[in-house]
Write a protein that holds these residues in place. Structure first.
Motif, PDB file in Angstrom:
ATOM      1  N   ARG A 162      -7.974   9.256  -3.417  1.00  0.00           N
ATOM      2  CA  ARG A 162      -9.270   9.542  -4.041  1.00  0.00           C
ATOM      3  C   ARG A 162      -9.223   8.951  -5.441  1.00  0.00           C
ATOM      4  O   ARG A 162      -8.207   9.052  -6.129  1.00  0.00           O
ATOM      5  CB  ARG A 162      -9.491  11.049  -4.174  1.00  0.00           C
ATOM      6  CG  ARG A 162      -9.634  11.800  -2.894  1.00  0.00           C
ATOM      7  CD  ARG A 162      -9.809  13.313  -3.111  1.00  0.00           C
ATOM      8  NE  ARG A 162      -8.663  13.921  -3.796  1.00  0.00           N
ATOM      9  CZ  ARG A 162      -8.663  14.370  -5.041  1.00  0.00           C
ATOM     10  NH1 ARG A 162      -9.748  14.320  -5.796  1.00  0.00           N
ATOM     11  NH2 ARG A 162      -7.583  14.900  -5.573  1.00  0.00           N
ATOM     12  N   ASP A 221       0.840  -1.200   0.000  1.00  0.00           N
ATOM     13  CA  ASP A 221       0.000   0.000   0.000  1.00  0.00           C
ATOM     14  C   ASP A 221       0.874   1.250   0.000  1.00  0.00           C
ATOM     15  O   ASP A 221       0.563   2.241  -0.668  1.00  0.00           O
ATOM     16  CB  ASP A 221      -0.928   0.025   1.215  1.00  0.00           C
ATOM     17  CG  ASP A 221      -1.923  -1.121   1.237  1.00  0.00           C
ATOM     18  OD1 ASP A 221      -2.099  -1.798   0.204  1.00  0.00           O
ATOM     19  OD2 ASP A 221      -2.514  -1.345   2.312  1.00  0.00           O
ATOM     20  N   ASP A 277      -8.851  -0.292  -2.763  1.00  0.00           N
ATOM     21  CA  ASP A 277     -10.002  -0.297  -1.857  1.00  0.00           C
ATOM     22  C   ASP A 277      -9.558   0.027  -0.431  1.00  0.00           C
ATOM     23  O   ASP A 277     -10.198   0.822   0.260  1.00  0.00           O
ATOM     24  CB  ASP A 277     -10.719  -1.650  -1.888  1.00  0.00           C
ATOM     25  CG  ASP A 277     -11.507  -1.879  -3.169  1.00  0.00           C
ATOM     26  OD1 ASP A 277     -11.709  -0.916  -3.940  1.00  0.00           O
ATOM     27  OD2 ASP A 277     -11.902  -3.048  -3.393  1.00  0.00           O
ATOM     28  N   ARG A 278      -8.455  -0.593   0.028  1.00  0.00           N
ATOM     29  CA  ARG A 278      -7.934  -0.306   1.380  1.00  0.00           C
ATOM     30  C   ARG A 278      -7.527   1.158   1.508  1.00  0.00           C
ATOM     31  O   ARG A 278      -7.848   1.826   2.489  1.00  0.00           O
ATOM     32  CB  ARG A 278      -6.718  -1.187   1.690  1.00  0.00           C
ATOM     33  CG  ARG A 278      -7.013  -2.606   2.061  1.00  0.00           C
ATOM     34  CD  ARG A 278      -5.784  -3.328   2.596  1.00  0.00           C
ATOM     35  NE  ARG A 278      -4.640  -3.345   1.698  1.00  0.00           N
ATOM     36  CZ  ARG A 278      -4.415  -4.252   0.759  1.00  0.00           C
ATOM     37  NH1 ARG A 278      -5.276  -5.258   0.599  1.00  0.00           N
ATOM     38  NH2 ARG A 278      -3.347  -4.186   0.002  1.00  0.00           N
ATOM     39  N   GLU A 299      -8.485   3.747  -0.266  1.00  0.00           N
ATOM     40  CA  GLU A 299      -9.637   4.652  -0.326  1.00  0.00           C
ATOM     41  C   GLU A 299     -10.445   4.580   0.967  1.00  0.00           C
ATOM     42  O   GLU A 299     -10.847   5.607   1.511  1.00  0.00           O
ATOM     43  CB  GLU A 299     -10.514   4.306  -1.529  1.00  0.00           C
ATOM     44  CG  GLU A 299     -11.604   5.336  -1.780  1.00  0.00           C
ATOM     45  CD  GLU A 299     -12.355   5.053  -3.056  1.00  0.00           C
ATOM     46  OE1 GLU A 299     -12.578   6.015  -3.820  1.00  0.00           O
ATOM     47  OE2 GLU A 299     -12.716   3.882  -3.312  1.00  0.00           O
ATOM     48  N   ARG A 300     -10.641   3.382   1.471  1.00  0.00           N
ATOM     49  CA  ARG A 300     -11.417   3.189   2.703  1.00  0.00           C
ATOM     50  C   ARG A 300     -10.749   3.900   3.892  1.00  0.00           C
ATOM     51  O   ARG A 300     -11.422   4.452   4.745  1.00  0.00           O
ATOM     52  CB  ARG A 300     -11.568   1.689   2.988  1.00  0.00           C
ATOM     53  CG  ARG A 300     -12.501   1.333   4.109  1.00  0.00           C
ATOM     54  CD  ARG A 300     -12.765  -0.175   4.241  1.00  0.00           C
ATOM     55  NE  ARG A 300     -11.573  -1.015   4.139  1.00  0.00           N
ATOM     56  CZ  ARG A 300     -11.256  -1.784   3.095  1.00  0.00           C
ATOM     57  NH1 ARG A 300     -12.042  -1.829   2.041  1.00  0.00           N
ATOM     58  NH2 ARG A 300     -10.156  -2.519   3.095  1.00  0.00           N
ATOM     59  N   THR A 301      -9.422   3.920   3.921  1.00  0.00           N
ATOM     60  CA  THR A 301      -8.699   4.573   5.029  1.00  0.00           C
ATOM     61  C   THR A 301      -8.428   6.052   4.759  1.00  0.00           C
ATOM     62  O   THR A 301      -7.777   6.716   5.569  1.00  0.00           O
ATOM     63  CB  THR A 301      -7.372   3.840   5.325  1.00  0.00           C
ATOM     64  OG1 THR A 301      -6.579   3.794   4.133  1.00  0.00           O
ATOM     65  CG2 THR A 301      -7.625   2.432   5.843  1.00  0.00           C
ATOM     66  N   GLY A 302      -8.932   6.560   3.636  1.00  0.00           N
ATOM     67  CA  GLY A 302      -8.831   7.992   3.357  1.00  0.00           C
ATOM     68  C   GLY A 302      -7.501   8.449   2.787  1.00  0.00           C
ATOM     69  O   GLY A 302      -7.219   9.644   2.752  1.00  0.00           O
TER      70      GLY A 302
END
Length: 167
Positions: free
Chosen positions: A99, A50, A90-91, A93-96
């Motif tokens: 974008r 990531d 996805d990880r 984006e989910r953790t901010g």
């Protein structure tokens, strides 16, 4: 490269630019960068991959206009499967951290951008690294820094060639 005794070419004290000396210094620097990146990943509950993706997205955001990172480019750059890239994004984006933005001209194209709030978190975490870089740069004059930059650019180009040959 071998010395006349048949052992590896380690260079000499007078030859700090020997191939083996360079290899050791580059590996040591790479290990330190990796250690810091792993600490950031751990602190942010991210996978090391990531963090590699975040770096690629950040570099693309500051790159040439029109070179925004896309999932396809990221897959190619990190040598991941489409599914692994999707899970990573996805990880993130989910953790901010990122974008996803649809291209206005072609809605099928998705551009990836580092989220401003997450960039501020990263900037705070990596501030000591930036300060260390500033201190190290301060030990060289402008001509030496241009030489170092040319070397690093050439190394990146050569490493890119190695990657392309191995595909």
């Amino acid at each position: 490269m071998r010395s006349t005794e048949g052992g590896p070419d380690r260079g000499t004290d007078e030859d700090a630019a020997g191939l083996q000396s360079f290899a050791v210094l580059l590996r040591r620097m790479n290990s330190e960068f990796n250690r810091i990146a792993h600490e950031f990943a751990h602190e942010q509950d991210l996978h090391p991959t990531d963090v590699q993706a975040l770096i690629a997205i950040l570099d693309a955001d500051y790159g040439e206009p029109g070179t925004a990172m896309t999932p396809g480019r990221l897959r190619e750059q990190l040598n991941l499967t489409s599914g692994a890239v999707t899970a990573c994004l996805d990880r993130l984006e989910r953790t901010g951290h990122i974008r996803r933005v649809r291209d206005s001209g072609d809605r099928r194209v998705v551009h990836l951008h580092y989220a401003a709030a997450a960039m501020a978190v990263a900037r705070d975490f990596f501030r000591p690294l930036a300060e260390s870089t500033r201190a190290a740069r301060g030990q060289f004059d402008a001509a030496e820094l241009r030489t170092v930059a040319r070397f690093l650019e050439a190394m990146n180009d050569e490493l890119g060639q190695v990657r392309r040959v191995r595909k």
